[in-house]
Design a protein around this motif. Sequence first.
Motif, PDB file in Angstrom:
ATOM      1  N   LEU A  14      -5.112  74.575  40.478  1.00 48.71           N
ATOM      2  CA  LEU A  14      -6.330  74.227  40.059  1.00 48.71           C
ATOM      3  C   LEU A  14      -6.608  72.883  39.644  1.00 48.71           C
ATOM      4  N   ALA A  15      -5.650  71.979  39.872  1.00 48.17           N
ATOM      5  CA  ALA A  15      -5.787  70.601  39.341  1.00 48.17           C
ATOM      6  C   ALA A  15      -6.380  69.849  40.583  1.00 48.17           C
ATOM      7  N   PRO A  16      -7.293  68.980  40.024  1.00 53.79           N
ATOM      8  CA  PRO A  16      -8.188  68.313  41.179  1.00 53.79           C
ATOM      9  C   PRO A  16      -7.366  67.140  41.827  1.00 53.79           C
ATOM     10  N   LEU A  17      -7.765  66.926  43.114  1.00 57.73           N
ATOM     11  CA  LEU A  17      -7.072  65.610  43.582  1.00 57.73           C
ATOM     12  C   LEU A  17      -7.874  64.435  43.143  1.00 57.73           C
ATOM     13  N   SER A  18      -7.600  63.647  42.448  1.00 55.98           N
ATOM     14  CA  SER A  18      -8.151  62.706  41.511  1.00 55.98           C
ATOM     15  C   SER A  18      -8.213  61.567  42.600  1.00 55.98           C
ATOM     16  N   ALA A  19      -7.447  60.730  42.921  1.00 57.23           N
ATOM     17  CA  ALA A  19      -7.901  59.438  43.638  1.00 57.23           C
ATOM     18  C   ALA A  19      -7.582  59.397  45.066  1.00 57.23           C
ATOM     19  N   CYS A  20      -7.598  60.570  45.628  1.00 58.26           N
ATOM     20  CA  CYS A  20      -6.831  60.747  47.015  1.00 58.26           C
ATOM     21  C   CYS A  20      -8.356  61.355  47.898  1.00 58.26           C
ATOM     22  N   PRO A  21      -8.559  60.269  48.946  1.00 61.88           N
ATOM     23  CA  PRO A  21      -9.957  61.001  49.738  1.00 61.88           C
ATOM     24  C   PRO A  21      -9.121  61.851  50.837  1.00 61.88           C
ATOM     25  N   PHE A  22      -9.045  63.121  50.472  1.00 66.90           N
ATOM     26  CA  PHE A  22      -8.723  63.898  51.598  1.00 66.90           C
ATOM     27  C   PHE A  22      -9.572  64.000  52.769  1.00 66.90           C
ATOM     28  N   SER A  23      -9.266  64.163  54.163  1.00 69.91           N
ATOM     29  CA  SER A  23      -9.884  64.511  55.037  1.00 69.91           C
ATOM     30  C   SER A  23     -10.160  66.046  54.839  1.00 69.91           C
ATOM     31  N   PRO A  24     -11.129  66.292  55.902  1.00 69.42           N
ATOM     32  CA  PRO A  24     -11.290  68.055  55.782  1.00 69.42           C
ATOM     33  C   PRO A  24     -10.104  68.590  56.317  1.00 69.42           C
ATOM     34  N   ASP A  26      -7.153  67.865  55.839  1.00 68.20           N
ATOM     35  CA  ASP A  26      -6.107  67.664  54.547  1.00 68.20           C
ATOM     36  C   ASP A  26      -6.626  68.614  53.565  1.00 68.20           C
ATOM     37  N   THR A  27      -7.789  68.690  53.461  1.00 70.72           N
ATOM     38  CA  THR A  27      -8.308  69.560  52.359  1.00 70.72           C
ATOM     39  C   THR A  27      -7.910  70.916  52.501  1.00 70.72           C
ATOM     40  N   ALA A  28      -8.242  71.536  54.022  1.00 67.59           N
ATOM     41  CA  ALA A  28      -7.835  72.829  54.485  1.00 67.59           C
ATOM     42  C   ALA A  28      -6.085  72.947  54.155  1.00 67.59           C
ATOM     43  N   ALA A  29      -5.397  71.906  54.714  1.00 68.02           N
ATOM     44  CA  ALA A  29      -3.975  71.979  54.589  1.00 68.02           C
ATOM     45  C   ALA A  29      -3.614  72.506  52.880  1.00 68.02           C
ATOM     46  N   TYR A  30      -4.440  71.626  51.895  1.00 68.91           N
ATOM     47  CA  TYR A  30      -4.003  71.610  50.477  1.00 68.91           C
ATOM     48  C   TYR A  30      -4.499  73.057  49.961  1.00 68.91           C
ATOM     49  N   ARG A  31      -5.727  73.507  50.511  1.00 69.06           N
ATOM     50  CA  ARG A  31      -6.019  75.229  50.217  1.00 69.06           C
ATOM     51  C   ARG A  31      -4.807  76.108  50.772  1.00 69.06           C
ATOM     52  N   GLN A  32      -4.336  75.740  52.097  1.00 65.79           N
ATOM     53  CA  GLN A  32      -3.402  76.784  52.478  1.00 65.79           C
ATOM     54  C   GLN A  32      -2.169  76.639  51.571  1.00 65.79           C
ATOM     55  N   ALA A  33      -1.489  75.389  51.040  1.00 59.31           N
ATOM     56  CA  ALA A  33      -0.432  75.257  50.287  1.00 59.31           C
ATOM     57  C   ALA A  33      -0.661  75.849  49.088  1.00 59.31           C
ATOM     58  N   ARG A  43       3.150  77.378  53.786  1.00 58.37           N
ATOM     59  CA  ARG A  43       2.637  76.692  52.341  1.00 58.37           C
ATOM     60  C   ARG A  43       3.536  75.487  52.418  1.00 58.37           C
ATOM     61  N   ARG A  44       4.718  75.546  52.775  1.00 54.96           N
ATOM     62  CA  ARG A  44       5.776  74.510  52.686  1.00 54.96           C
ATOM     63  C   ARG A  44       5.238  73.338  53.492  1.00 54.96           C
ATOM     64  N   ALA A  45       4.790  73.729  54.732  1.00 53.95           N
ATOM     65  CA  ALA A  45       4.275  72.806  55.730  1.00 53.95           C
ATOM     66  C   ALA A  45       3.000  72.053  55.122  1.00 53.95           C
ATOM     67  N   ALA A  46       2.403  72.850  54.722  1.00 49.18           N
ATOM     68  CA  ALA A  46       1.055  72.327  54.218  1.00 49.18           C
ATOM     69  C   ALA A  46       1.222  71.501  52.872  1.00 49.18           C
ATOM     70  N   TYR A  47       2.104  71.691  51.926  1.00 46.83           N
ATOM     71  CA  TYR A  47       2.351  70.737  50.951  1.00 46.83           C
ATOM     72  C   TYR A  47       2.759  69.499  51.655  1.00 46.83           C
ATOM     73  N   GLU A  48       3.655  69.591  52.651  1.00 50.35           N
ATOM     74  CA  GLU A  48       4.346  68.341  53.052  1.00 50.35           C
ATOM     75  C   GLU A  48       3.289  67.650  54.037  1.00 50.35           C
ATOM     76  N   ARG A  49       2.138  68.170  54.424  1.00 50.82           N
ATOM     77  CA  ARG A  49       1.124  67.549  55.017  1.00 50.82           C
ATOM     78  C   ARG A  49       0.297  66.728  53.840  1.00 50.82           C
ATOM     79  N   SER A  50      -0.149  67.525  52.833  1.00 50.15           N
ATOM     80  CA  SER A  50      -0.836  67.088  51.712  1.00 50.15           C
ATOM     81  C   SER A  50      -0.226  65.898  51.043  1.00 50.15           C
ATOM     82  N   ILE A  51       1.076  65.870  51.032  1.00 45.95           N
ATOM     83  CA  ILE A  51       1.769  64.906  50.372  1.00 45.95           C
ATOM     84  C   ILE A  51       1.784  63.523  51.304  1.00 45.95           C
ATOM     85  N   ARG A  52       2.053  63.721  52.550  1.00 48.09           N
ATOM     86  CA  ARG A  52       1.787  62.462  53.411  1.00 48.09           C
ATOM     87  C   ARG A  52       0.586  61.984  53.209  1.00 48.09           C
ATOM     88  N   ALA A  53      -0.623  62.803  53.251  1.00 48.22           N
ATOM     89  CA  ALA A  53      -2.080  62.346  53.090  1.00 48.22           C
ATOM     90  C   ALA A  53      -2.441  61.489  51.733  1.00 48.22           C
TER      91      ALA A  53
END
Length: 146
Positions: A14-24, A26-33, A43-53
Amino acid sequence: MNVGIFLFVAAASLAPLSACPFSPADTAAYRQAVSQSVPYAQRRAAYERSIRACPSELHLYTEFASLQIANHDFTAALPWIEKGLRLSPEDAILNLRKGEALVALSQPREALTALGKTPATGESQFFVGLAHQLLDEHREAQQCFL
């Protein structure tokens, strides 16, 4: 082996992404994660994408490490924990997860070093006790379980 890990992952998601402007995407990847209905590999692949972003978002590392440890993927968790600790070396959750992973991988001395950077909670003391048991330091281990 882990205590309350699923509650932590649920709360962390539930933690918000504070300073990072996720693309749509990337947002979808985070929701999947963070979706518990998605298989672990996805989920693992989605977290890796989120961290790269957003590589500076500490909570992504804590969430990802918790997910990996909950799935007994201890070896895979350690590099991500180390990356997160480079952002915040004294982070209590990442040090706890590091200690937990190292205990599971039978590296008790390293585990005690990481766990020494965490507050004395029931969960941290449990893993400190397990590390002492692995070192055959039974008196110290017993003190952790009292």
